[in-house]
Design an enzyme around this catalytic site. Structure first.
Site, PDB file in Angstrom:
ATOM      1  N   GLU A 174       0.828  -1.209   0.000  1.00 43.62           N
ATOM      2  CA  GLU A 174       0.000   0.000   0.000  1.00 43.62           C
ATOM      3  C   GLU A 174       0.865   1.263   0.000  1.00 43.62           C
ATOM      4  O   GLU A 174       0.831   2.061   0.921  1.00 43.62           O
ATOM      5  CB  GLU A 174      -0.961  -0.057   1.183  1.00 43.62           C
ATOM      6  CG  GLU A 174      -1.899  -1.252   1.045  1.00 43.62           C
ATOM      7  CD  GLU A 174      -2.969  -1.341   2.106  1.00 43.62           C
ATOM      8  OE1 GLU A 174      -3.073  -0.410   2.929  1.00 43.62           O
ATOM      9  OE2 GLU A 174      -3.688  -2.347   2.121  1.00 43.62           O
ATOM     10  N   HIS A 399     -18.597  -8.576   6.012  1.00 47.85           N
ATOM     11  CA  HIS A 399     -17.242  -8.061   6.215  1.00 47.85           C
ATOM     12  C   HIS A 399     -16.582  -8.818   7.354  1.00 47.85           C
ATOM     13  O   HIS A 399     -17.113  -8.854   8.468  1.00 47.85           O
ATOM     14  CB  HIS A 399     -17.282  -6.559   6.532  1.00 47.85           C
ATOM     15  CG  HIS A 399     -15.917  -5.958   6.646  1.00 47.85           C
ATOM     16  ND1 HIS A 399     -15.527  -5.166   7.687  1.00 47.85           N
ATOM     17  CD2 HIS A 399     -14.831  -6.063   5.837  1.00 47.85           C
ATOM     18  CE1 HIS A 399     -14.269  -4.787   7.512  1.00 47.85           C
ATOM     19  NE2 HIS A 399     -13.827  -5.317   6.388  1.00 47.85           N
ATOM     20  N   HIS A 400     -15.447  -9.445   7.057  1.00 45.00           N
ATOM     21  CA  HIS A 400     -14.698 -10.184   8.074  1.00 45.00           C
ATOM     22  C   HIS A 400     -13.314  -9.573   8.228  1.00 45.00           C
ATOM     23  O   HIS A 400     -12.354 -10.014   7.590  1.00 45.00           O
ATOM     24  CB  HIS A 400     -14.556 -11.660   7.667  1.00 45.00           C
ATOM     25  CG  HIS A 400     -15.850 -12.411   7.648  1.00 45.00           C
ATOM     26  ND1 HIS A 400     -15.965 -13.680   7.134  1.00 45.00           N
ATOM     27  CD2 HIS A 400     -17.097 -12.085   8.098  1.00 45.00           C
ATOM     28  CE1 HIS A 400     -17.225 -14.101   7.259  1.00 45.00           C
ATOM     29  NE2 HIS A 400     -17.937 -13.144   7.833  1.00 45.00           N
ATOM     30  N   GLU A 401     -13.217  -8.532   9.019  1.00 41.14           N
ATOM     31  CA  GLU A 401     -11.894  -7.986   9.337  1.00 41.14           C
ATOM     32  C   GLU A 401     -11.289  -8.919  10.385  1.00 41.14           C
ATOM     33  O   GLU A 401     -11.900  -9.156  11.434  1.00 41.14           O
ATOM     34  CB  GLU A 401     -12.032  -6.558   9.887  1.00 41.14           C
ATOM     35  CG  GLU A 401     -10.740  -5.938  10.403  1.00 41.14           C
ATOM     36  CD  GLU A 401      -9.631  -5.923   9.348  1.00 41.14           C
ATOM     37  OE1 GLU A 401      -9.807  -5.278   8.308  1.00 41.14           O
ATOM     38  OE2 GLU A 401      -8.586  -6.580   9.582  1.00 41.14           O
ATOM     39  N   HIS A 469      -8.943  -8.160   1.336  1.00 43.85           N
ATOM     40  CA  HIS A 469      -8.130  -6.955   1.559  1.00 43.85           C
ATOM     41  C   HIS A 469      -6.880  -7.306   2.364  1.00 43.85           C
ATOM     42  O   HIS A 469      -6.918  -8.184   3.209  1.00 43.85           O
ATOM     43  CB  HIS A 469      -8.956  -5.877   2.268  1.00 43.85           C
ATOM     44  CG  HIS A 469      -9.794  -5.105   1.304  1.00 43.85           C
ATOM     45  ND1 HIS A 469      -9.788  -3.735   1.230  1.00 43.85           N
ATOM     46  CD2 HIS A 469     -10.639  -5.526   0.333  1.00 43.85           C
ATOM     47  CE1 HIS A 469     -10.598  -3.344   0.266  1.00 43.85           C
ATOM     48  NE2 HIS A 469     -11.136  -4.409  -0.284  1.00 43.85           N
ATOM     49  N   GLU A 470      -5.792  -6.613   2.053  1.00 44.75           N
ATOM     50  CA  GLU A 470      -4.475  -6.845   2.648  1.00 44.75           C
ATOM     51  C   GLU A 470      -3.937  -8.264   2.478  1.00 44.75           C
ATOM     52  O   GLU A 470      -3.210  -8.751   3.353  1.00 44.75           O
ATOM     53  CB  GLU A 470      -4.444  -6.482   4.150  1.00 44.75           C
ATOM     54  CG  GLU A 470      -4.741  -5.049   4.463  1.00 44.75           C
ATOM     55  CD  GLU A 470      -6.227  -4.779   4.655  1.00 44.75           C
ATOM     56  OE1 GLU A 470      -6.952  -5.702   5.057  1.00 44.75           O
ATOM     57  OE2 GLU A 470      -6.662  -3.653   4.370  1.00 44.75           O
ATOM     58  N   GLU A 488      -7.459  -6.490  -2.593  1.00 45.75           N
ATOM     59  CA  GLU A 488      -6.968  -5.120  -2.478  1.00 45.75           C
ATOM     60  C   GLU A 488      -5.467  -5.177  -2.795  1.00 45.75           C
ATOM     61  O   GLU A 488      -5.072  -4.987  -3.927  1.00 45.75           O
ATOM     62  CB  GLU A 488      -7.264  -4.553  -1.095  1.00 45.75           C
ATOM     63  CG  GLU A 488      -6.883  -3.099  -1.003  1.00 45.75           C
ATOM     64  CD  GLU A 488      -6.884  -2.609   0.435  1.00 45.75           C
ATOM     65  OE1 GLU A 488      -7.295  -1.470   0.641  1.00 45.75           O
ATOM     66  OE2 GLU A 488      -6.449  -3.350   1.345  1.00 45.75           O
ATOM     67  N   GLU A 494      -9.030   4.432  -0.300  1.00 49.02           N
ATOM     68  CA  GLU A 494      -9.086   4.772   1.125  1.00 49.02           C
ATOM     69  C   GLU A 494      -7.953   5.701   1.568  1.00 49.02           C
ATOM     70  O   GLU A 494      -8.128   6.497   2.485  1.00 49.02           O
ATOM     71  CB  GLU A 494      -9.070   3.498   1.975  1.00 49.02           C
ATOM     72  CG  GLU A 494      -7.781   2.697   1.822  1.00 49.02           C
ATOM     73  CD  GLU A 494      -7.767   1.409   2.633  1.00 49.02           C
ATOM     74  OE1 GLU A 494      -8.817   0.988   3.132  1.00 49.02           O
ATOM     75  OE2 GLU A 494      -6.677   0.829   2.771  1.00 49.02           O
TER      76      GLU A 494
HETATM   77  C1  NOJ Z   1      -8.681  -1.719   5.362  1.00 45.60           C
HETATM   78  C2  NOJ Z   1      -9.507  -2.020   4.168  1.00 45.60           C
HETATM   79  O1  NOJ Z   1      -8.806  -1.813   2.989  1.00 45.60           O
HETATM   80  C3  NOJ Z   1     -10.737  -1.149   4.224  1.00 45.60           C
HETATM   81  O2  NOJ Z   1     -11.495  -1.287   3.052  1.00 45.60           O
HETATM   82  C4  NOJ Z   1     -11.527  -1.490   5.449  1.00 45.60           C
HETATM   83  O3  NOJ Z   1     -12.606  -0.612   5.552  1.00 45.60           O
HETATM   84  C5  NOJ Z   1     -10.673  -1.361   6.708  1.00 45.60           C
HETATM   85  N1  NOJ Z   1      -9.432  -2.037   6.543  1.00 45.60           N
HETATM   86  C6  NOJ Z   1     -11.371  -1.947   7.907  1.00 45.60           C
HETATM   87  O4  NOJ Z   1     -11.459  -3.331   7.776  1.00 45.60           O
END
Ligand code: NOJ
Ligand code: CA
Length: 689
Positions: A174, A399-401, A469-470, A488, A494
Site C-alpha cells: 500500500e 465483512h470479516h476484518e 483486503h491486505e 486489495e 481509502e
Molecule cells: C482496510 C480495508 O482496505 C478497508 O477497506 C476497510 O474498511 C478497513 N481495513 C477496515 O477493515
C-alpha cells in the site's frame, strides 16, 4: 472449444558433461527468444531477447536448502524435453470471452552435481509477449522434504531502466509508486515517507516488489512478476546497482526460512512480459495462462456485481466502525438507507462494515480473539435486515476484518460462512490489517499465502465469492479460483481519506504494476472530493476529477466494483451516477487504446453478452487530448455515444466536480478527441442504435 496440441519434439540425455551446452527456444511468432547456456562448472544461465534486443542478459539461479544442507547451483543436465501448446479457453468471467494460450516449452532435468542427488526441473515457456520459467521438485529417490533458505534467481538487465517501484515491505503493497532509474531506487526512503506503514513492518532495504515495471531508453517495456503463487513465499527483487542485476528474495517466515516443500512440488512462475508497446503489456494474458484452470466445478454462484456500502463514511468522518464511538455507521436504519438506494439504482450488493462486535480492539493491539464474525452489535438487527434486503433483491456483503489474526479466522471460518448462508449472503470482504498472528509471519510469506488459498477454497465450498483486503498481491490465481473475485493488495481509494493520498498519476501506474496480477477492489466512484463534509478541519482530499472516477469503472478491470461514495453524494449528481448504473463488470472484449505508465491509459471494453461498449480514459496531473479510434465497433452500424467528460475549467485540485454529459452518433469510422483535465478523465457508453 478447447484445442490442445502437445508435441514432444525431442528428448535426449546428456550422460557426461564435457562442454557447455547451449539451447535456444523461440516464441511461436519467433519474436521472443530464450537462450540457455550451461557453463563448464555446471551452472545454468538463461537470457531473453526480443527482436534481437537484449531484455535479460545471461542470468543464473541457485537454491540454498537447509534441509538437507545443500547449495544447488551446479548440475548435470540429464534430459531436455520440448513441447508446445496452442489452445483457447473461456474464463468464468474476465476481460475477454476467449483467451489464447500459445507457447513453446522447454524443460531441463537437472541433477545436483555435488552428490546430493537432488533433481530439479527447470521449465521455460516462451510466448509472443514474453517468457516465464519455474522450478519443479519432482519426487526424489531418498528425500522429499526441503526447507528453502534462499532461491536466488537473477534477472540481469541490459540498461539502467526507468522503473516504477514500491519498496520491499514483507506485509504491504500500500505505497505510492516511485518513478526513478533503477540505480536511483531508495527503498529505505520510500518506507520512511509512509510513516503509517513503516513503523509496523519489516522490509528489505534494497528490495522492491513485483510486478515491477520498467522502460528501457530504447523503448522496451519490461514487466517482471510471478504467476500462480501457491504454497510458496512471494518474490521480491533486490537490486545490485553496479551490475544492474535483480535477484529474487523470498519473504521469510518467523524463523527466517523462505519455504517448506514436500516433493513433488513446483514454484510459482517467474514472468517477464516485454514489448515495444505499452499497450501490449496491459493486453498480455501470459500470467493468467500460466495458472491452472478452474478447480471449481459448479461456477453458477459466481456473479460479477456492483456494490455500495457503509464504508466511505468511516473515512470522511461521518461515522465509525465501533458502536461505542457514538457515531456507529452500521445501524439498522442507516443500512436500510443503503439498501433502498441500491434497490432503486439496480446495484446488487451492500457492504456493511462495523456490523460485528470487536471494533473497540481491532487495530494496533496484536490481539488474537478480537472478532468472532457472528455476533452483531445490538443496534444492527441482522434478521430484520436480511428480510429487508431480500425483499428488495439486494444482498448484504459480509465483512470479516481479522485484524491480522489469521489463526482466529481459521477457527471461525466454517461457523462464519454458515452464518452468512443463513443470512442470505454470498460475498465476503476479508481484511488483514496489522501484524499477522501467527506472530512473526508476514502477509506475503508462505504461511499466509496458504491461508489465503484455504480461504478461497473454503468460501468456494460454501458457494461464497471472496474479496480479500491486505492479502499478498495477486498472481493470476483467479483463473483457478474464480470465486476469488478481487483483492486489495495495493494502495486504494481509502488512502485519500487518511494520508497524503494518491497522486493523479497513481492509477496510470497501477495497470502496469499491481493490476498485472489480477483484479483490485480499488473502491472507485467518489463524487465529493474534499473531505470537509463532516469535519471542516479535515485536510485530506481525493486527487481526481469526478469523471475520472467514472473512467475507473472501465480502466480498472474487476468483476466486483464498489460505488464507494455515500448515497447522499450520488443523489447530488444522479446524471453522472447513471454511468455507474449502466457500466458492465464483466466483458467479452477489451482493447487497450492508449497507454503510457505514469501518464495516461485509455481502454475500451465490450459488455458481456451485449452490444454495448464502454470507454474509459484517465490522465495524470497533466491535461491532454485523448484520441479514441472507434474502429473496434461493428462496421456499418450506428451507435449512440454518451460522453461524461471534464468541463473546460475542471482541475483535480481546484475544481474537480465539474463535468459535461453529451450525446453523439458515431460509427466505426469515428475518431473522437476528448480533452482530459489535469488529474482528469472521461467515460463513454456506446449503445448500438
Ligand atoms: C482496510 C480495508 O482496505 C478497508 O477497506 C476497510 O474498511 C478497513 N481495513 C477496515 O477493515
Ligand atoms: Ca507522469
Amino acid at each position: 472449444m478447447k484445442i490442445k496440441l502437445i508435441i514432444i519434439i525431442c528428448s535426449w540425455c546428456y550422460f557426461i558433461q564435457t562442454k557447455a551446452a547451449e539451447i535456444n527456444i523461440q516464441s511461436p511468432n519467433k519474436i521472443i527468444q530464450v537462450h540457455i547456456q550451461q557453463q563448464k562448472d555446471g551452472s545454468v544461465w538463461y537470457s531473453v531477447s526480443r527482436k534481437n534486443k537484449a531484455v535479460i542478459l545471461p542470468s543464473s539461479f541457485s537454491f540454498t536448502l537447509t534441509e538437507p544442507n545443500v547449495l544447488l547451483q551446479q548440475f548435470n543436465i540429464t534430459s531436455i524435453d520440448s513441447s508446445s501448446v496452442n489452445e483457447s479457453w473461456q474464463p468464468v468471467w474476465g476481460e475477454l470471452k476467449n483467451i489464447q494460450n500459445n507457447y513453446k516449452q522447454l524443460a531441463l532435468t537437472l541433477t545436483d552435481k555435488n552428490g546430493s542427488g537432488i533433481i530439479i526441473k527447470l521449465v521455460f515457456r516462451v510466448f509472443d509477449d514474453g517468457a516465464a520459467f519455474r522450478y519443479e521438485f519432482p519426487k526424489q529417490k531418498n528425500l522429499d522434504y526441503f526447507i528453502v533458505k534462499d532461491e536466488l534467481t537473477q534477472f540481469k538487465l541490459a540498461g539502467d531502466h526507468k522503473t516504477f517501484w514500491i519498496p520491499g515491505d514483507f506485509d504491504s503493497n500500500e505505497y505510492r509508486y516511485n518513478t526513478t532509474k533503477l540505480t536511483e531506487v531508495d527503498a529505505l526512503k520510500a518506507v520512511k515517507d509512509e510513516t503509517a506503514i513503516s513503523t509496523q513492518f519489516p522490509f528489505s532495504e534494497n528490495g522492491v516488489q513485483t510486478p515491477l515495471m520498467m522502460k528501457s531508453d530504447d523503448g522496451l517495456y519490461i514487466n517482471i512478476h510471478e504467476a500462480a503463487l501457491l504454497n510458496y513465499s512471494a518474490m521480491q527483487l533486490v537490486i545490485d546497482k553496479k551490475t544492474l542485476t535483480l535477484t529474487s528474495q523470498l519473504v521469510p517466515d518467523a524463523v527466517g526460512n523462505k519455504a517448506y516443500l514436500h516433493a513433488p512440488e513446483v514454484t510459482p512462475w517467474r514472468t517477464i512480459i516485454v514489448s515495444d508497446k505499452a499497450t501490449d503489456i496491459l493486453a498480455s494474458k501470459m500470467i493468467l495462462n500460466l495458472n491452472e484452470p478452474s478447480k471449481i466445478k459448479d461456477v453458477s454462484f459466481i456473479q460479477p456485481q456492483k456494490f455500495i456500502g457503509v464504508w466511505w463514511e468511516m473515512f470522511n468522518g461521518k461515522s465509525a466502525w465501533d458502536s461505542a464511538s457514538g457515531k456507529h455507521g452500521a445501524t439498522t436504519a442507516n443500512v436500510k438507507k443503503y439498501i433502498d438506494f441500491a434497490a432503486k439504482h439496480g446495484i446488487h450488493g451492500v457492504l456493511v462494515e462495523g456490523w460485528n462486535r470487536g471494533w473497540e480492539d481491532w487495530f494496533g493491539k496484536w490481539k488474537e480473539n478480537v472478532f468472532d464474525f457472528i455476533t452483531p452489535y445490538s443496534d444492527f438487527d441482522i434478521n430484520e435486515l436480511t428480510v429487508y434486503a431480500k425483499a428488495r433483491n439486494v444482498q448484504i456483503i459480509a465483512h470479516h476484518e481479522t485484524s491480522g489474526a489469521a489463526t482466529n479466522y481459521e477457527r471461525y471460518m466454517d461457523t462464519a460462512y454458515r452464518f452468512m448462508i443463513d443470512h442470505h449472503q454470498n460475498t465476503v470482504k476479508t481484511g488483514y490489517v496489522g501484524k499477522i498472528i501467527p506472530r512473526g509471519e508476514h502477509h506475503d510469506g508462505q504461511w499466509m499465502v496458504n491461508h489465503y488459498t484455504r480461504v478461497a477454497e473454503k468460501t468456494a465450498s460454501y458457494k461464497i465469492m471472496l474479496d480479500a483486503h491486505e492479502p499478498v498481491r495477486p498472481t493470476g490465481l483467479y483463473r483457478t479460483y474464480p470465486n476469488w473475485m478481487a483483492c486489495e493488495a495495493g494502495r486504494g481509494t481509502e488512502f485519500n481519506g487518511f494520508s497524503r493520498g494518491n497522486l493523479p498519476e497513481h492509477e496510470t501506474i497501477m495497470p502496469f504494476t499491481r493490476w498485472m496480477g489480477g483484479p483490485m477492489d480499488y473502491t472507485p466512484g467518489i463524487f465529493h472530493m474534499k473531505l470537509t463534509q463532516f469535519d471542516p478541519n479535515k485536510k485530506e482530499m481525493v486527487h481526481t476529477t469526478l469523471t475520472k472516477q467514472l473512467a475507473f469503472y472501465v480502466v480498472i478491470f474487476s468483476p466486483i466494483q464498489m460505488a464507494a461514495d455515500m448515497p447522499e453524494n450520488y443523489e447530488a449528481h444522479l446524471d453522472a451516477f447513471k454511468f455507474i448504473e449502466d457500466v458492465a463488470v464483466n466483458w467479452d472484449d477489451t482493447k487497450i487504446l492508449e497507454a503510457e505508465p505514469g501518464d495516461y491509459v485509455t481502454i475500451a471494453r465490450k459488455a458481456k453478452d451485449k452490444d454495448d461498449w464502454f470507454v474509459g480514459g484517465i490522465t495524470d496531473e497533466n491535461g491532454r487530448i485523448s484520441t479514441i479510434d472507434l474502429g473496434f465497433l461493428d462496421t456499418n452500424k450506428k451507435y449512440e455515444a454518451t460522453i461524461y467528460r471534464d468541463a473546460e475549467d475542471a482541475h483535480f485540485d481546484t475544481n474537480p466536480e465539474v463535468y459535461v454529459i453529451e450525446k453523439k452518433t458515431v460509427d466505426s469510422k469515428t475518431i473522437l478527441k476528448i480533452k482530459e483535465a489535469p488529474g482528469g478523465g472521461y467515460a463513454i457508453r456506446l449503445q448500438k442504435l
